[in-house]
Design a protein around this motif. Structure first.
Motif, PDB file in Angstrom:
ATOM      1  N   ASP A   1      30.302  31.990  23.759  1.00 15.38           N
ATOM      2  CA  ASP A   1      30.378  31.251  25.038  1.00 15.38           C
ATOM      3  C   ASP A   1      29.798  29.706  23.486  1.00 15.38           C
ATOM      4  O   ASP A   1      29.859  29.078  23.213  1.00 15.38           O
ATOM      5  N   TYR A   2      30.469  29.088  24.895  1.00 16.18           N
ATOM      6  CA  TYR A   2      30.975  27.405  24.895  1.00 16.18           C
ATOM      7  C   TYR A   2      31.003  27.358  26.480  1.00 16.18           C
ATOM      8  O   TYR A   2      31.625  27.411  27.790  1.00 16.18           O
ATOM      9  N   ASP A   3      29.765  25.979  26.468  1.00 14.72           N
ATOM     10  CA  ASP A   3      29.293  25.199  28.288  1.00 14.72           C
ATOM     11  C   ASP A   3      30.148  23.881  27.315  1.00 14.72           C
ATOM     12  O   ASP A   3      29.968  23.289  26.900  1.00 14.72           O
TER      13      ASP A   3
ATOM     14  N   ARG B   1      34.232  29.908  22.823  1.00 14.03           N
ATOM     15  CA  ARG B   1      35.189  29.101  24.600  1.00 14.03           C
ATOM     16  C   ARG B   1      34.778  30.900  25.386  1.00 14.03           C
ATOM     17  O   ARG B   1      34.344  31.924  24.951  1.00 14.03           O
ATOM     18  N   THR B   2      34.637  29.899  26.451  1.00 18.12           N
ATOM     19  CA  THR B   2      34.670  30.711  27.632  1.00 18.12           C
ATOM     20  C   THR B   2      35.511  30.733  28.950  1.00 18.12           C
ATOM     21  O   THR B   2      36.116  30.377  28.417  1.00 18.12           O
ATOM     22  N   VAL B   3      35.560  31.702  29.046  1.00 13.55           N
ATOM     23  CA  VAL B   3      36.875  32.198  29.999  1.00 13.55           C
ATOM     24  C   VAL B   3      36.357  33.008  31.307  1.00 13.55           C
ATOM     25  O   VAL B   3      35.571  33.699  31.260  1.00 13.55           O
ATOM     26  N   SER B   4      36.668  31.724  32.627  1.00 10.27           N
ATOM     27  CA  SER B   4      36.014  32.106  33.573  1.00 10.27           C
ATOM     28  C   SER B   4      36.500  31.745  34.627  1.00 10.27           C
ATOM     29  O   SER B   4      38.345  30.920  34.385  1.00 10.27           O
TER      30      SER B   4
ATOM     31  N   VAL C   1      37.024  30.336  38.590  1.00 10.80           N
ATOM     32  CA  VAL C   1      36.201  29.223  39.363  1.00 10.80           C
ATOM     33  C   VAL C   1      37.496  28.603  40.677  1.00 10.80           C
ATOM     34  O   VAL C   1      38.622  28.329  40.385  1.00 10.80           O
ATOM     35  N   ASP C   2      37.018  29.197  42.068  1.00  6.66           N
ATOM     36  CA  ASP C   2      37.514  28.966  43.233  1.00  6.66           C
ATOM     37  C   ASP C   2      39.131  29.184  43.191  1.00  6.66           C
ATOM     38  O   ASP C   2      40.464  28.765  43.110  1.00  6.66           O
ATOM     39  N   GLY C   3      39.761  30.521  41.670  1.00  6.91           N
ATOM     40  CA  GLY C   3      40.194  30.850  42.358  1.00  6.91           C
ATOM     41  C   GLY C   3      41.448  30.090  41.548  1.00  6.91           C
ATOM     42  O   GLY C   3      43.048  30.914  41.096  1.00  6.91           O
ATOM     43  N   VAL C   4      40.910  29.779  40.094  1.00  8.79           N
ATOM     44  CA  VAL C   4      41.433  29.051  38.730  1.00  8.79           C
ATOM     45  C   VAL C   4      40.760  29.562  37.939  1.00  8.79           C
ATOM     46  O   VAL C   4      39.438  29.973  37.564  1.00  8.79           O
ATOM     47  N   LEU C   5      41.928  29.890  36.855  1.00 15.48           N
ATOM     48  CA  LEU C   5      41.626  30.219  35.613  1.00 15.48           C
ATOM     49  C   LEU C   5      40.910  29.023  34.814  1.00 15.48           C
ATOM     50  O   LEU C   5      41.920  28.658  34.171  1.00 15.48           O
ATOM     51  N   LEU C   6      39.951  29.174  33.841  1.00 13.24           N
ATOM     52  CA  LEU C   6      39.637  28.165  33.126  1.00 13.24           C
ATOM     53  C   LEU C   6      39.303  28.485  31.816  1.00 13.24           C
ATOM     54  O   LEU C   6      38.752  29.856  31.988  1.00 13.24           O
ATOM     55  N   VAL C   7      40.091  27.892  31.108  1.00 13.45           N
ATOM     56  CA  VAL C   7      38.967  28.852  29.367  1.00 13.45           C
ATOM     57  C   VAL C   7      38.114  26.848  29.447  1.00 13.45           C
ATOM     58  O   VAL C   7      38.737  25.776  29.224  1.00 13.45           O
ATOM     59  N   ASN C   8      36.713  27.426  29.005  1.00 11.91           N
ATOM     60  CA  ASN C   8      36.324  26.200  28.237  1.00 11.91           C
ATOM     61  C   ASN C   8      36.335  25.191  29.430  1.00 11.91           C
ATOM     62  O   ASN C   8      35.996  24.005  29.358  1.00 11.91           O
ATOM     63  N   GLY C   9      35.928  24.985  31.070  1.00 14.02           N
ATOM     64  CA  GLY C   9      36.184  23.977  32.108  1.00 14.02           C
ATOM     65  C   GLY C   9      37.375  23.845  32.673  1.00 14.02           C
ATOM     66  O   GLY C   9      37.278  23.006  33.925  1.00 14.02           O
TER      67      GLY C   9
ATOM     68  N   TRP D   1      35.408  50.371  32.995  1.00  7.98           N
ATOM     69  CA  TRP D   1      35.139  50.576  31.238  1.00  7.98           C
ATOM     70  C   TRP D   1      34.221  48.751  30.704  1.00  7.98           C
ATOM     71  O   TRP D   1      34.046  48.559  29.975  1.00  7.98           O
ATOM     72  N   THR D   2      36.392  48.668  30.905  1.00  9.98           N
ATOM     73  CA  THR D   2      36.666  47.095  30.074  1.00  9.98           C
ATOM     74  C   THR D   2      35.470  46.626  30.563  1.00  9.98           C
ATOM     75  O   THR D   2      34.975  45.894  29.955  1.00  9.98           O
ATOM     76  N   ARG D   3      35.001  45.847  32.039  1.00  8.42           N
ATOM     77  CA  ARG D   3      34.909  45.059  32.747  1.00  8.42           C
ATOM     78  C   ARG D   3      32.530  45.470  31.843  1.00  8.42           C
ATOM     79  O   ARG D   3      31.770  43.973  31.533  1.00  8.42           O
ATOM     80  N   ASP D   4      32.718  46.092  31.949  1.00  4.05           N
ATOM     81  CA  ASP D   4      31.403  47.062  31.851  1.00  4.05           C
ATOM     82  C   ASP D   4      30.999  46.520  29.713  1.00  4.05           C
ATOM     83  O   ASP D   4      30.119  46.410  29.152  1.00  4.05           O
ATOM     84  N   ARG D   5      31.779  46.820  28.666  1.00  3.77           N
ATOM     85  CA  ARG D   5      31.709  46.850  27.773  1.00  3.77           C
ATOM     86  C   ARG D   5      32.208  45.280  27.517  1.00  3.77           C
ATOM     87  O   ARG D   5      31.697  44.836  26.719  1.00  3.77           O
ATOM     88  N   ASP D   6      33.078  44.766  28.338  1.00  6.09           N
ATOM     89  CA  ASP D   6      33.234  42.945  27.499  1.00  6.09           C
ATOM     90  C   ASP D   6      33.318  42.252  28.774  1.00  6.09           C
ATOM     91  O   ASP D   6      34.379  41.345  29.700  1.00  6.09           O
ATOM     92  N   PRO D   7      31.905  42.156  29.298  1.00 10.50           N
ATOM     93  CA  PRO D   7      32.484  41.643  30.514  1.00 10.50           C
ATOM     94  C   PRO D   7      32.843  39.417  30.595  1.00 10.50           C
ATOM     95  O   PRO D   7      32.756  38.972  31.894  1.00 10.50           O
ATOM     96  N   SER D   8      33.121  39.016  29.696  1.00  8.16           N
ATOM     97  CA  SER D   8      33.979  37.889  28.665  1.00  8.16           C
ATOM     98  C   SER D   8      34.782  37.701  29.175  1.00  8.16           C
ATOM     99  O   SER D   8      35.826  36.188  29.262  1.00  8.16           O
ATOM    100  N   ARG D   9      35.460  38.403  29.258  1.00  4.45           N
ATOM    101  CA  ARG D   9      37.625  38.438  29.876  1.00  4.45           C
ATOM    102  C   ARG D   9      37.349  38.795  30.734  1.00  4.45           C
ATOM    103  O   ARG D   9      37.715  40.172  31.054  1.00  4.45           O
TER     104      ARG D   9
END
Length: 919
Positions: free
Chosen positions: A205-207, A274-277, A279-287, A418-426
């Motif tokens: 992950d990346y902050d 890298r971090t996928v998130s 926020v407020d309906g916007v798909l972000l990578v690394n912020g 199942w996918t979210r449980d196995r890999d919540p990062s994506r």
């Protein structure tokens, strides 16, 4: 119920795991295998015995598809199943390929744990080793492994594999592509050392607020991880460590080489932080908002089908990068894992899609669709597990996709859980979940521009156009407007053009084949020819347009200044330079974040002058050399001086068999017969074009033919000979009282003739027309074309973003775009002047007042429309020159919205003028 018509996905297989690069010994079983094809599944399995005599069998390369080697034939369908929809039963006529491979066991392998791995077999395989059955498996584009150590023998071993073209699993693999059975990916043996690593899961992950990366590597047994580039050595797995890192992105794909080690094995990894998130309906990578400027990619090669060589995968990745594509949706299955390695290395965002599609159930109202049938749950979960487990360590993957066009149901929801449980990062993607009840992003296919605008402006989950801009034949149109909407709305994460390459299989008669060319009774024609690359991987005009609209740099001209703004990344790796038509060049000095600079001085000239600005690579990169053009724009500095009229006093004269007027000769009815000594067919009004794929599938062509635009008749009503020559005509199709009054007014000007064409509709013309043009037939020797206007490739009102204003040269033959199914093509827009000459330079010059569209070809539009393959296009006795004052747009209606209103063409009173001069 036998295994090939069973709901169960497999038997005897190992649990899925990551694709790993290990130092454990490995034996590649690729090569020539013994092969026998049967038309039915009812074949004895005695061939699995090691002593079976296969000397009378043929040989077949593995990996491959057997229909591409003369056994049976390929078949293409898009939606419809090529067998009765009666799940889970496959058809009784079920081609079955028996494969045998003898191999020598390497020294030291006897009595050790060993894994047999299949990376891709279509569609169902049963496996024996040395006469012992291992089990069976389905899931054509997913890996399968068996434990085989106790069965291996020193010396000679025999692997036997029975592959059925059809199985129950075929109902889950209706993926808009050629049905091609076979062992089409690698088959390998890997020795498993004591204390080895069966699996590795990298969490990196990346902050973006601190610049720190957190690494945790999970393993099923104790191990250590080392990352020399980060100063990490022999750290225990399972524990997180936080260090300063450079993040991974498609623009800057920073990878850190790592090793994970036990006493028996070392695994090599390439780690990207890298971090996928969301926020407020916007798909972000690394912020940062993720801007997917993507393409859908099937695996395809014109000779090998889906058995792609690694070199071809690399060619595709490099071509994508060089055309500003930054994202790939792996439609509609996980690709060969080597492709994902390349995406990690060179930098492409990836939506990794599960091997699942049940589209054919739509045609029966989704009755018995597997997506909501509990009997299929195990197969659905098995496919998702094998996708995620194999690919989980790729930093390029930012979304997991459950599959494609399988409607909706509890089994898909279970896959998402199942996918979210196995890999919540994506986040989880699936277009078929219209209510977003079990997915994390809202996905649509072929939403119109208006819908895209509305969705983007409405709060909600991130919006992805998983398919848009259908690149079938000539097109797609409307790309500029789509990307403007993606740029405008933060909620719009972007989209993926459908698709990367035309699936034209090499064919001895047609050149490239599509559906029906192999005699399939059920097929979907050339709908498989819908890519941005031609089958030989030559870029189409559509790909060049994609490169232009996906540019990561924006240029804006105002007064005497230029503003340069990076849209993705920054300008630090680019050089921004300018060029004048006379070859004068210069460079702008800009900071990494962009800025505004003054334009160079305007040259003193009476000619129309365009400044070209280019952003090019300042240094070599892994995917292109220094100087590679990334983005460009043009700005007109000087308007043309205009046509200086010179009236030499030439008047038309009647002669015994017609009329002579300057360089032109006419018959008694005012029809042009020759010009500058060349035989010429008289100008005739055209309202029709050979249909594009978009025209056909939108039924726009049906409207044109119903109105008779393709069969106009021409009548001369009056010829007036005075200072000028005026021919009054009426043009109309049979069977209607609608028509067009067309006046051809010829005047003497300079050394040539000025032709003003005045068009007046009679009756109501509410439907759009294809073109408003005049055509002339020229001698076939006039085969060289030079023009000042848009080029070098074709352009239409809503395509041709890649065309720039300049002077270009071509032969008539090279002006044709070789679409696999012939259709309207080759038009050059915005032409100021053009010459059509023979090799000695003699011929005709056309000057627009002010502009025209130019098409030059060796066949008529009718011949173009009638041809199914380019091999059927035979040059005619003339060169057909078409000069248009308007042309209907292309759109993307073969799958998606039609032509935008701004690019529709309707018949109205019009006058357009061209000057014809001898050269």
């Amino acid at each position: 119920m036998s295994y090939h018509d069973d709901y169960a996905p497999s038997s005897g297989t190992r649990a899925p795991r990551a694709a790993l690069s290990s130092d454990a010994p490995r034996l590649d079983l690729s090569g020539d295998w013994r092969f026998r094809l049967s038309s039915t599944v009812d074949v004895p399995d005695d061939f699995a015995a090691p002593e079976f005599d296969d000397s009378g069998w043929d040989t077949l390369p593995v990996p491959s598809h057997w229909p591409l080697h003369g056994y049976g034939a390929p078949a293409y369908t898009n939606v419809v199943y090529p067998f009765p929809v009666d799940p889970p039963h496959p058809p009784e006529r079920n081609p079955t390929g028996d494969h045998r491979r003898e191999f020598e066991l390497p020294d030291g392998w006897a009595d050790t744990a060993t894994v047999l791995r299949f990376d891709g077999v279509d569609s169902c395989a049963r496996v024996w080793l040395n006469g012992t059955e291992l089990g069976f498996f389905t899931g054509s584009r997913l890996p399968t492994e068996f434990d085989v150590g106790p069965l291996l023998r020193p010396g000679r071993n025999v692997l036997a594999v029975r592959v059925h073209q059809w199985s129950a699993a075929s109902y889950l693999e209706d993926q808009d592509m050629w049905w091609l059975p076979g062992i089409f990916r690698a088959v390998t043996l890997q020795r498993r050392p004591a204390g080895g690593l069966d699996d590795v899961f990298v969490h990196a992950d990346y902050d973006h607020t601190t610049g720190l990366g957190t690494l945790r590597v999970d393993t099923p047994v104790p191990a250590t991880v080392s990352v020399p580039g980060l100063g990490l050595a022999a750290l225990p797995t399972g524990a997180p460590v936080t260090v300063p890192v450079s993040p991974w992105s498609a623009e800057s794909p920073t990878l850190y080489d790592a090793t994970v080690t036990t006493v028996g094995e070392t695994v090599r990894l390439r780690v990207g932080f890298r971090t996928v998130s969301i926020v407020d309906g916007v798909l972000l990578v690394n912020g940062e908002p993720l801007a997917l400027r993507g393409v859908n990619r099937h695996e395809f090669h014109t000779e090998h089908g889906r058995a792609l060589p690694r070199g071809t995968m690399l060619d595709d990745v490099l071509a994508m990068k060089r055309h500003n594509i930054n994202a790939v949706r792996t439609s509609h299955y996980p690709p060969d894992s080597a492709f994902l390695d390349l995406c990690d290395e060179y930098g492409l965002w990836v939506v990794d899609e599960c091997d699942l599609e049940t589209h054919g159930f739509e045609l029966v109202g989704w009755r018995n669709n597997p997506s909501d049938d509990p009997a299929w749950l195990a197969s659905y979960l098995d496919r998702m597990r094998r996708t995620v487990e194999r690919d989980k360590n790729h930093p390029s993957i930012v979304l997991w996709s459950l599959g494609n066009e399988s409607h909706t149901g509890a089994n898909l929801a279970a896959m998402a859980d199942w996918t979210r449980d196995r890999d919540p990062s994506r986040p989880v993607h699936y277009e078929g979940d219209a209510d977003c009840s079990y997915v994390d992003v809202y996905s649509r296919m072929y939403a119109s521009h208006a819908e895209t605008d509305e969705i983007g402006a409405t709060p909600g989950k991130p919006f992805v156009q998983c398919e848009y801009a259908h690149a079938m034949g000539n097109g797609p149109g409307g790309l500029v407007e789509y990307v403007e909407l993606f740029d405008r709305h933060p909620r719009c994460a972007g989209g993926f053009v459908w698709e990367w390459i035309d699936h034209g299989l090499r064919h001895p008669e047609h050149g490239y084949a599509y559906g029906g060319d192999f005699g399939e009774p059920v097929h979907d024609g050339n709908f498989v020819i819908d890519g941005l690359l031609f089958p030989d991987r030559t870029p189409s005009p559509g790909l060049l347009d994609v490169k232009k609209v996906y540019e990561p740099v924006r240029f804006a001209f105002a007064d005497d200044t230029l503003t340069v703004t990076p849209k993705r990344g920054d300008l630090s790796g680019l050089r921004v330079e300018w060029t004048m038509p006379d070859g004068t060049t210069g460079e702008f000095d800009l900071p990494a974040e962009g800025g505004t600079v003054p334009l160079p001085p305007v040259p003193e000239t009476a000619e129309e002058t365009w400044l070209t600005v280019r952003a090019v690579l300042a240094a070599d990169t892994p995917w292109a050399e220094r100087g590679h053009e990334v983005a460009w724009a043009q700005h007109r500095l000087c308007d043309p001086a205009g046509l200086r009229e010179h009236w030499p006093g030439v008047r038309p004269s009647r002669i015994e068999d017609g009329i002579t007027f300057g360089p032109g000769e006419f018959d008694r009815t005012g029809r042009l017969t020759s010009f500058a000594g060349f035989p010429v067919g008289t100008p005739r009004l055209e309202l029709w074009r050979a249909p594009t794929d978009n025209d056909r599938l939108a039924r726009l062509h049906d409207t044109w033919t119903a109105n008779g635009l393709h069969r106009l008749t021409h009548r001369v009503d009056e010829v007036v000979v005075g200072q000028d020559l005026l021919a009054r005509t009426r043009v109309a199709p049979a069977g209607t009282d609608r028509g067009v009054r067309v006046d051809y007014d010829w005047k003497s000007l300079r050394d040539g003739l000025l032709l003003a064409v005045h068009v007046t509709p009679e009756g109501e013309w509410p439907e759009p027309i294809a073109t408003l043009a005049v055509s002339l037939s020229l001698p076939p020797t006039l085969d060289r074309v030079r023009w000042f206007g848009k080029g070098p490739g074709e352009s239409y009102p809503d395509t041709g973003s890649a065309a720039r204003i300049d002077t270009f040269e071509s032969t008539v033959d090279d002006m044709q775009t070789p679409y696999v199914r012939p259709q309207e093509n080759g038009r050059r827009g915005g032409v100021r002047w053009a010459t059509v000459t023979d090799p000695s330079g003699r011929g005709l010059r056309i000057t627009g007042l002010p502009l025209f569209g130019l098409t030059v070809r060796r066949w008529t539009p009718t011949a173009l429309a009638d041809a199914r393959h380019p091999t059927e296009l035979v040059p005619g006795p003339t060169v057909e020159l078409t000069l248009d004052a308007g042309h209907h747009g292309i759109g993307t209606a073969s799958c998606g919205p039609g032509t935008l209103p701004d690019y529709e063409l309707f018949l109205s009173e019009t006058e357009f003028t061209v000057l014809l001069e001898p050269v």
